[in-house]
Design a protein around this motif. Structure first.
Motif, mmCIF file in Angstrom:
data_model
loop_
_atom_site.group_PDB
_atom_site.id
_atom_site.type_symbol
_atom_site.label_atom_id
_atom_site.label_comp_id
_atom_site.label_asym_id
_atom_site.label_seq_id
_atom_site.Cartn_x
_atom_site.Cartn_y
_atom_site.Cartn_z
ATOM 1 N N GLN A 297 30.958 70.682 -44.902
ATOM 2 C CA GLN A 297 29.375 71.469 -44.497
ATOM 3 C C GLN A 297 28.952 72.730 -46.095
ATOM 4 O OE1 GLN A 297 29.699 73.510 -40.570
ATOM 5 N NE2 GLN A 297 30.944 71.518 -40.429
ATOM 6 N N GLY A 298 29.690 72.502 -47.181
ATOM 7 C CA GLY A 298 29.349 73.529 -47.625
ATOM 8 C C GLY A 298 30.420 75.130 -48.135
ATOM 9 N N LEU A 299 30.541 74.765 -47.228
ATOM 10 C CA LEU A 299 32.154 76.202 -46.641
ATOM 11 C C LEU A 299 32.533 76.634 -47.998
ATOM 12 C CD1 LEU A 299 32.056 76.021 -42.967
ATOM 13 C CD2 LEU A 299 30.018 77.003 -44.813
ATOM 14 N N ALA A 300 33.512 75.346 -48.836
ATOM 15 C CA ALA A 300 34.520 75.639 -50.046
ATOM 16 C C ALA A 300 33.392 76.683 -51.145
ATOM 17 C CB ALA A 300 35.051 74.742 -50.171
ATOM 18 N N GLY A 301 32.410 75.974 -51.344
ATOM 19 C CA GLY A 301 32.306 76.765 -52.372
ATOM 20 C C GLY A 301 31.206 77.869 -51.224
ATOM 21 N N GLN A 302 30.708 77.923 -51.100
ATOM 22 C CA GLN A 302 30.115 78.349 -50.416
ATOM 23 C C GLN A 302 31.302 80.250 -50.803
ATOM 24 O OE1 GLN A 302 27.719 79.598 -47.069
ATOM 25 N NE2 GLN A 302 27.827 76.834 -46.712
ATOM 26 N N LEU A 303 32.768 80.035 -50.281
ATOM 27 C CA LEU A 303 33.441 80.830 -49.952
ATOM 28 C C LEU A 303 33.690 81.887 -51.970
ATOM 29 C CD1 LEU A 303 35.797 82.041 -49.271
ATOM 30 C CD2 LEU A 303 37.475 79.997 -48.965
ATOM 31 N N ALA A 304 33.811 80.206 -52.418
ATOM 32 C CA ALA A 304 34.948 79.766 -53.801
ATOM 33 C C ALA A 304 33.414 81.251 -54.406
ATOM 34 C CB ALA A 304 34.900 79.298 -54.668
ATOM 35 N N LYS A 305 31.696 80.931 -54.808
ATOM 36 C CA LYS A 305 31.251 81.937 -55.048
ATOM 37 C C LYS A 305 31.077 83.550 -54.864
ATOM 38 C CE LYS A 305 25.840 81.851 -55.556
ATOM 39 N NZ LYS A 305 25.179 81.357 -55.472
ATOM 40 N N ALA A 306 31.097 83.208 -53.114
ATOM 41 C CA ALA A 306 31.579 85.503 -52.568
ATOM 42 C C ALA A 306 32.277 85.481 -53.417
ATOM 43 C CB ALA A 306 30.984 84.717 -51.239
ATOM 44 N N ALA A 307 34.034 84.474 -53.251
ATOM 45 C CA ALA A 307 34.683 85.585 -53.480
ATOM 46 C C ALA A 307 34.859 86.014 -54.921
ATOM 47 C CB ALA A 307 36.015 84.685 -54.198
ATOM 48 N N LEU A 308 34.745 85.104 -56.063
ATOM 49 C CA LEU A 308 34.176 84.896 -56.796
ATOM 50 C C LEU A 308 33.059 86.514 -57.307
ATOM 51 C CD1 LEU A 308 34.469 81.309 -58.731
ATOM 52 C CD2 LEU A 308 36.184 82.868 -58.841
ATOM 53 N N GLY A 309 32.411 86.091 -56.701
ATOM 54 C CA GLY A 309 31.370 87.514 -57.387
ATOM 55 C C GLY A 309 31.809 88.856 -56.506
ATOM 56 N N MET A 310 32.653 88.770 -55.651
ATOM 57 C CA MET A 310 33.099 89.950 -55.433
ATOM 58 C C MET A 310 34.579 90.503 -56.395
ATOM 59 S SD MET A 310 34.318 89.562 -51.450
ATOM 60 C CE MET A 310 33.690 88.489 -50.068
ATOM 61 N N VAL A 311 35.107 89.089 -56.708
ATOM 62 C CA VAL A 311 35.910 89.679 -57.852
ATOM 63 C C VAL A 311 35.194 90.702 -59.293
ATOM 64 C CG1 VAL A 311 37.442 88.836 -60.032
ATOM 65 C CG2 VAL A 311 37.647 87.957 -57.410
ATOM 66 N N ARG A 312 34.067 89.615 -59.550
ATOM 67 C CA ARG A 312 32.901 89.977 -60.890
ATOM 68 C C ARG A 312 32.734 92.004 -60.441
ATOM 69 N NH1 ARG A 312 29.412 86.176 -62.294
ATOM 70 N NH2 ARG A 312 31.098 85.616 -64.152
ATOM 71 N N GLU A 313 32.049 91.820 -59.394
ATOM 72 C CA GLU A 313 31.439 93.285 -58.987
ATOM 73 C C GLU A 313 33.024 94.409 -59.199
ATOM 74 O OE1 GLU A 313 30.982 94.741 -55.052
ATOM 75 O OE2 GLU A 313 29.391 93.323 -55.062
ATOM 76 N N ALA A 314 34.739 93.873 -58.373
ATOM 77 C CA ALA A 314 35.280 94.761 -59.079
ATOM 78 C C ALA A 314 36.003 95.042 -59.896
ATOM 79 C CB ALA A 314 36.233 94.084 -58.327
ATOM 80 N N GLY A 315 34.670 94.543 -61.117
ATOM 81 C CA GLY A 315 35.641 94.203 -62.558
ATOM 82 C C GLY A 315 36.970 93.644 -62.992
ATOM 83 N N ASP A 316 37.479 92.858 -61.822
ATOM 84 C CA ASP A 316 38.738 92.211 -62.357
ATOM 85 C C ASP A 316 38.924 90.519 -62.759
ATOM 86 O OD1 ASP A 316 39.951 94.410 -61.359
ATOM 87 O OD2 ASP A 316 39.968 93.494 -59.272
ATOM 88 N N LYS A 317 40.096 89.661 -63.338
ATOM 89 C CA LYS A 317 39.826 88.578 -63.878
ATOM 90 C C LYS A 317 40.661 88.236 -63.286
ATOM 91 C CE LYS A 317 38.607 89.641 -68.296
ATOM 92 N NZ LYS A 317 36.421 89.899 -68.701
ATOM 93 N N ILE A 318 40.129 86.657 -63.617
ATOM 94 C CA ILE A 318 41.067 85.036 -62.166
ATOM 95 C C ILE A 318 42.237 84.959 -63.363
ATOM 96 C CG2 ILE A 318 39.385 85.866 -61.260
ATOM 97 C CD1 ILE A 318 38.526 82.621 -61.935
ATOM 98 N N VAL A 319 42.972 84.348 -62.406
ATOM 99 C CA VAL A 319 43.707 83.042 -62.754
ATOM 100 C C VAL A 319 43.784 82.284 -61.755
ATOM 101 C CG1 VAL A 319 45.859 82.334 -62.981
ATOM 102 C CG2 VAL A 319 45.213 84.863 -64.191
ATOM 103 N N PRO A 320 42.731 80.548 -61.637
ATOM 104 C CA PRO A 320 42.769 79.918 -60.845
ATOM 105 C C PRO A 320 43.915 79.344 -60.841
ATOM 106 C CG PRO A 320 41.662 78.994 -63.076
ATOM 107 C CD PRO A 320 42.065 80.905 -62.989
ATOM 108 N N LEU A 321 44.927 79.727 -60.149
ATOM 109 C CA LEU A 321 46.206 78.195 -59.795
ATOM 110 C C LEU A 321 45.320 77.391 -58.852
ATOM 111 C CD1 LEU A 321 48.410 81.182 -59.510
ATOM 112 C CD2 LEU A 321 48.417 79.666 -61.704
#
Length: 103
Positions: free
Chosen positions: A53-77
């Motif tokens: 139903q596309g929920l994983a993509g919506q989850l990823a997009k929103a989570a990455l947006g929240m990380v960006r908003e916080a000014g953090d970096k990611i390590v996608p393990l």
């Protein structure tokens, strides 16, 4: 999930995960660990009854947006988050602590 279903993504720091909810019901999550300024995505899961139903993509997009908003970096393990970032390059390249390898 229907056309009128409400999909929300929230950060649940007590559980160290971003959660996707459909009409308030937990449908999946992306687990993370943190160091100051860095979010390590370690596992993403959408429950079987919500698959396709596309929920994983919506989850990823929103989570990455929240990380960006916080000014953090990611390590996608997590393989899903790593593939999502790669697929949507260069949109999320600025979030990467280091470039994602092709392996």
């Amino acid at each position: 999930m229907t056309d009128e279903s409400q999909v929300t993504v929230v950060d649940n720091p007590d559980e160290s995960r971003f959660e996707v909810r459909v009409d308030g019901t937990l449908a999946g999550f992306a687990v993370y660990d943190t160091d100051p300024g860095t979010v390590y995505f370690v596992h993403t899961e959408v429950f079987d009854e919500y698959a396709g139903q596309g929920l994983a993509g919506q989850l990823a997009k929103a989570a990455l947006g929240m990380v960006r908003e916080a000014g953090d970096k990611i390590v996608p393990l997590c393989p899903y988050i790593r593939a999502y970032v790669r697929k949507h390059s260069p949109e999320y390249d600025d979030l990467l602590l280091q470039p994602v390898s092709e392996a």
